[in-house]
Scaffold this motif. Sequence first.
Motif, PDB file in Angstrom:
ATOM      1  N   GLY A  42       0.595  -1.333  -0.033  1.00 36.59           N
ATOM      2  CA  GLY A  42      -0.006   0.067   0.011  1.00 36.59           C
ATOM      3  C   GLY A  42       0.805   1.315  -0.065  1.00 36.59           C
ATOM      4  N   ARG A  43       1.969   1.324  -0.698  1.00 38.98           N
ATOM      5  CA  ARG A  43       2.989   2.450  -0.949  1.00 38.98           C
ATOM      6  C   ARG A  43       2.932   2.753  -2.424  1.00 38.98           C
ATOM      7  NH1 ARG A  43       5.241   3.909   4.229  1.00 38.98           N
ATOM      8  NH2 ARG A  43       4.995   2.388   5.619  1.00 38.98           N
ATOM      9  N   THR A  44       3.405   3.920  -2.607  1.00 38.31           N
ATOM     10  CA  THR A  44       3.964   4.200  -4.018  1.00 38.31           C
ATOM     11  C   THR A  44       5.277   3.508  -4.374  1.00 38.31           C
ATOM     12  OG1 THR A  44       5.222   6.259  -3.545  1.00 38.31           O
ATOM     13  CG2 THR A  44       2.865   6.339  -3.728  1.00 38.31           C
ATOM     14  N   PRO A  45       5.560   3.385  -5.629  1.00 36.55           N
ATOM     15  CA  PRO A  45       6.834   2.700  -6.196  1.00 36.55           C
ATOM     16  C   PRO A  45       7.721   3.633  -5.535  1.00 36.55           C
ATOM     17  CG  PRO A  45       5.313   2.253  -7.893  1.00 36.55           C
ATOM     18  CD  PRO A  45       4.729   3.363  -6.946  1.00 36.55           C
ATOM     19  N   SER A  46       7.877   5.030  -5.661  1.00 36.54           N
ATOM     20  CA  SER A  46       8.703   5.997  -4.997  1.00 36.54           C
ATOM     21  C   SER A  46       9.128   5.814  -3.694  1.00 36.54           C
ATOM     22  CB  SER A  46       8.173   7.209  -5.537  1.00 36.54           C
ATOM     23  OG  SER A  46       8.259   7.794  -6.868  1.00 36.54           O
ATOM     24  N   SER A  47       8.181   5.553  -2.920  1.00 38.57           N
ATOM     25  CA  SER A  47       8.364   5.066  -1.504  1.00 38.57           C
ATOM     26  C   SER A  47       9.027   3.970  -1.256  1.00 38.57           C
ATOM     27  CB  SER A  47       7.056   4.967  -0.817  1.00 38.57           C
ATOM     28  OG  SER A  47       7.241   4.776   0.657  1.00 38.57           O
ATOM     29  N   VAL A  48       8.834   2.987  -1.914  1.00 34.93           N
ATOM     30  CA  VAL A  48       9.582   1.613  -1.962  1.00 34.93           C
ATOM     31  C   VAL A  48      11.170   1.757  -2.420  1.00 34.93           C
ATOM     32  CG1 VAL A  48       9.747  -0.814  -2.748  1.00 34.93           C
ATOM     33  CG2 VAL A  48       7.539   0.225  -2.282  1.00 34.93           C
ATOM     34  N   ALA A  49      11.223   2.623  -3.605  1.00 30.39           N
ATOM     35  CA  ALA A  49      12.455   2.739  -3.993  1.00 30.39           C
ATOM     36  C   ALA A  49      13.491   3.459  -3.078  1.00 30.39           C
ATOM     37  CB  ALA A  49      12.417   3.645  -5.424  1.00 30.39           C
ATOM     38  N   LEU A  50      12.672   4.594  -2.175  1.00 32.94           N
ATOM     39  CA  LEU A  50      13.538   5.395  -1.406  1.00 32.94           C
ATOM     40  C   LEU A  50      13.760   4.473   0.042  1.00 32.94           C
ATOM     41  CD1 LEU A  50      14.330   7.965  -0.250  1.00 32.94           C
ATOM     42  CD2 LEU A  50      12.190   8.365   0.850  1.00 32.94           C
ATOM     43  N   LYS A  51      12.908   3.473   0.260  1.00 28.72           N
ATOM     44  CA  LYS A  51      13.371   2.466   1.238  1.00 28.72           C
ATOM     45  C   LYS A  51      14.545   1.736   0.865  1.00 28.72           C
ATOM     46  CE  LYS A  51      12.215   0.276   5.237  1.00 28.72           C
ATOM     47  NZ  LYS A  51      12.352   0.931   6.450  1.00 28.72           N
ATOM     48  N   LEU A  52      14.534   1.200  -0.313  1.00 33.37           N
ATOM     49  CA  LEU A  52      15.784   0.384  -0.839  1.00 33.37           C
ATOM     50  C   LEU A  52      17.012   1.238  -0.765  1.00 33.37           C
ATOM     51  CD1 LEU A  52      14.062  -1.205  -3.896  1.00 33.37           C
ATOM     52  CD2 LEU A  52      14.612  -2.373  -1.712  1.00 33.37           C
ATOM     53  N   GLY A  53      16.846   2.508  -1.111  1.00 38.49           N
ATOM     54  CA  GLY A  53      18.040   3.591  -0.950  1.00 38.49           C
ATOM     55  C   GLY A  53      18.815   3.534   0.487  1.00 38.49           C
ATOM     56  N   ASN A  54      17.489   3.692   1.220  1.00 40.37           N
ATOM     57  CA  ASN A  54      17.844   3.800   2.758  1.00 40.37           C
ATOM     58  C   ASN A  54      18.632   2.524   3.407  1.00 40.37           C
ATOM     59  OD1 ASN A  54      17.357   6.594   3.399  1.00 40.37           O
ATOM     60  ND2 ASN A  54      15.148   5.909   3.357  1.00 40.37           N
ATOM     61  N   ILE A  55      17.984   1.333   2.991  1.00 41.00           N
ATOM     62  CA  ILE A  55      18.690   0.087   3.198  1.00 41.00           C
ATOM     63  C   ILE A  55      19.961   0.094   2.734  1.00 41.00           C
ATOM     64  CG2 ILE A  55      18.538  -2.231   2.832  1.00 41.00           C
ATOM     65  CD1 ILE A  55      15.496  -2.250   2.891  1.00 41.00           C
ATOM     66  N   LYS A  56      20.114   0.440   1.497  1.00 42.63           N
ATOM     67  CA  LYS A  56      21.515   0.416   0.885  1.00 42.63           C
ATOM     68  C   LYS A  56      22.569   1.246   1.681  1.00 42.63           C
ATOM     69  CE  LYS A  56      24.012   1.467  -3.261  1.00 42.63           C
ATOM     70  NZ  LYS A  56      23.944   1.886  -4.969  1.00 42.63           N
ATOM     71  N   ALA A  57      21.967   2.638   2.194  1.00 39.14           N
ATOM     72  CA  ALA A  57      22.865   3.516   2.999  1.00 39.14           C
ATOM     73  C   ALA A  57      23.487   2.790   4.197  1.00 39.14           C
ATOM     74  CB  ALA A  57      22.200   4.606   3.354  1.00 39.14           C
ATOM     75  N   TRP A  58      22.908   1.722   4.581  1.00 39.44           N
ATOM     76  CA  TRP A  58      23.247   1.114   5.814  1.00 39.44           C
ATOM     77  C   TRP A  58      24.297  -0.128   5.512  1.00 39.44           C
ATOM     78  CZ3 TRP A  58      23.462   3.258  10.602  1.00 39.44           C
ATOM     79  CH2 TRP A  58      22.701   4.195  10.920  1.00 39.44           C
ATOM     80  N   ASP A  59      24.288  -0.504   4.100  1.00 41.15           N
ATOM     81  CA  ASP A  59      24.866  -1.517   3.916  1.00 41.15           C
ATOM     82  C   ASP A  59      26.660  -1.488   4.188  1.00 41.15           C
ATOM     83  OD1 ASP A  59      25.897  -3.833   2.423  1.00 41.15           O
ATOM     84  OD2 ASP A  59      24.727  -3.867   0.853  1.00 41.15           O
ATOM     85  N   PRO A  60      27.147  -2.477   4.823  1.00 43.20           N
ATOM     86  CA  PRO A  60      28.327  -2.139   5.138  1.00 43.20           C
ATOM     87  C   PRO A  60      29.403  -2.190   4.043  1.00 43.20           C
ATOM     88  CG  PRO A  60      27.744  -4.129   6.032  1.00 43.20           C
ATOM     89  CD  PRO A  60      26.672  -3.597   5.645  1.00 43.20           C
ATOM     90  N   MET A  61      29.018  -2.915   2.886  1.00 42.27           N
ATOM     91  CA  MET A  61      29.805  -3.092   1.762  1.00 42.27           C
ATOM     92  C   MET A  61      29.523  -2.728   0.579  1.00 42.27           C
ATOM     93  SD  MET A  61      31.887  -5.270   2.818  1.00 42.27           S
ATOM     94  CE  MET A  61      32.594  -5.483   1.245  1.00 42.27           C
ATOM     95  N   ARG A  62      28.440  -1.563   0.400  1.00 43.07           N
ATOM     96  CA  ARG A  62      28.094  -0.825  -0.739  1.00 43.07           C
ATOM     97  C   ARG A  62      27.891   0.616  -0.357  1.00 43.07           C
ATOM     98  NH1 ARG A  62      23.932  -4.354  -3.911  1.00 43.07           N
ATOM     99  NH2 ARG A  62      24.168  -2.973  -5.498  1.00 43.07           N
ATOM    100  N   SER A  63      28.349   1.466  -1.227  1.00 45.37           N
ATOM    101  CA  SER A  63      27.936   2.980  -0.945  1.00 45.37           C
ATOM    102  C   SER A  63      26.660   3.367  -1.667  1.00 45.37           C
ATOM    103  CB  SER A  63      29.190   3.873  -1.728  1.00 45.37           C
ATOM    104  OG  SER A  63      29.077   3.607  -3.082  1.00 45.37           O
ATOM    105  N   GLY A  64      25.952   4.282  -0.779  1.00 45.22           N
ATOM    106  CA  GLY A  64      24.774   4.877  -1.235  1.00 45.22           C
ATOM    107  C   GLY A  64      24.319   6.096  -0.642  1.00 45.22           C
TER     108      GLY A  64
END
Length: 252
Positions: A42-64
């Motif tokens: 029940g969210r927009t695709p933009s909201s999910v894409a932003l969530k993935l970006g925030n998950i990436k920001a905490w990934d210890p092996m990848r920059s984002g």
Amino acid sequence: MSERRNWSWEDTLAAFALYFYLPSGQQTKQNKDVIALADAVGRTPSSVALKLGNIKAWDPMRSGKGLAHGSKLDAHVWEEYDAKGNELMQQAVSLLDARLGGTNAEGDEVGYLLVSVPEGHDRIVEATTRVNQSYFRNSLLENYNHQCCFTGMAIDTLLMASHIKPWAASDSREKVSPDNGLLLNALHDRAFDQGLMTIDELMRIRVSSTVPRDGSYNDWLWSFDKREMRLPTRMRPRRDFIEYHNDVIFKG
């Protein structure tokens, strides 16, 4: 529906599983899997894409780049993954599978769910393995700058994510940890896996005495003996994994 409501732990885990499966360049609002998860929660695709970006920001092996004040759940899920590994990912994949059910709102099949194994538990285990392996490989590509750590070969399609301590012998955390991996070309991956090559504590490549020295083809192995491997940018191979490979796999 409000897009500002907080993400639940279960929906965050579902997004976490999707993050592992999708290559970085495909984590966009146009991606069909992102759209499918957005429909399901029940969210927009933009909201999910932003969530993935925030998950990436905490990934210890990848920059984002994610939100500077993103949800604490995004940090906590990485802490749980570091502690539980495959156990948490199986739960995450199950939650993603439950939300998508194999199709999006338009009835289109969702890419990551196209697994050629029976429905049920075996299917979830297979999907879990696939997303974990995707993360393990992506982490090693980042860690070794997309280059074979023995030869320097820089063709992604010819590079393999090699476990130092084999997958079958590793616990759930060890299976997905970049410090249990080397990025190798297909030939040296096979030689390493079969115990014909290893590395020592000084990060030098060693070749098994069982490899014949006669013939030009064997130079592809012996020419690397005692060379220092290319070092990773972040996580060096862990000593106990190297010791395991030398003691159990390597044919000295």
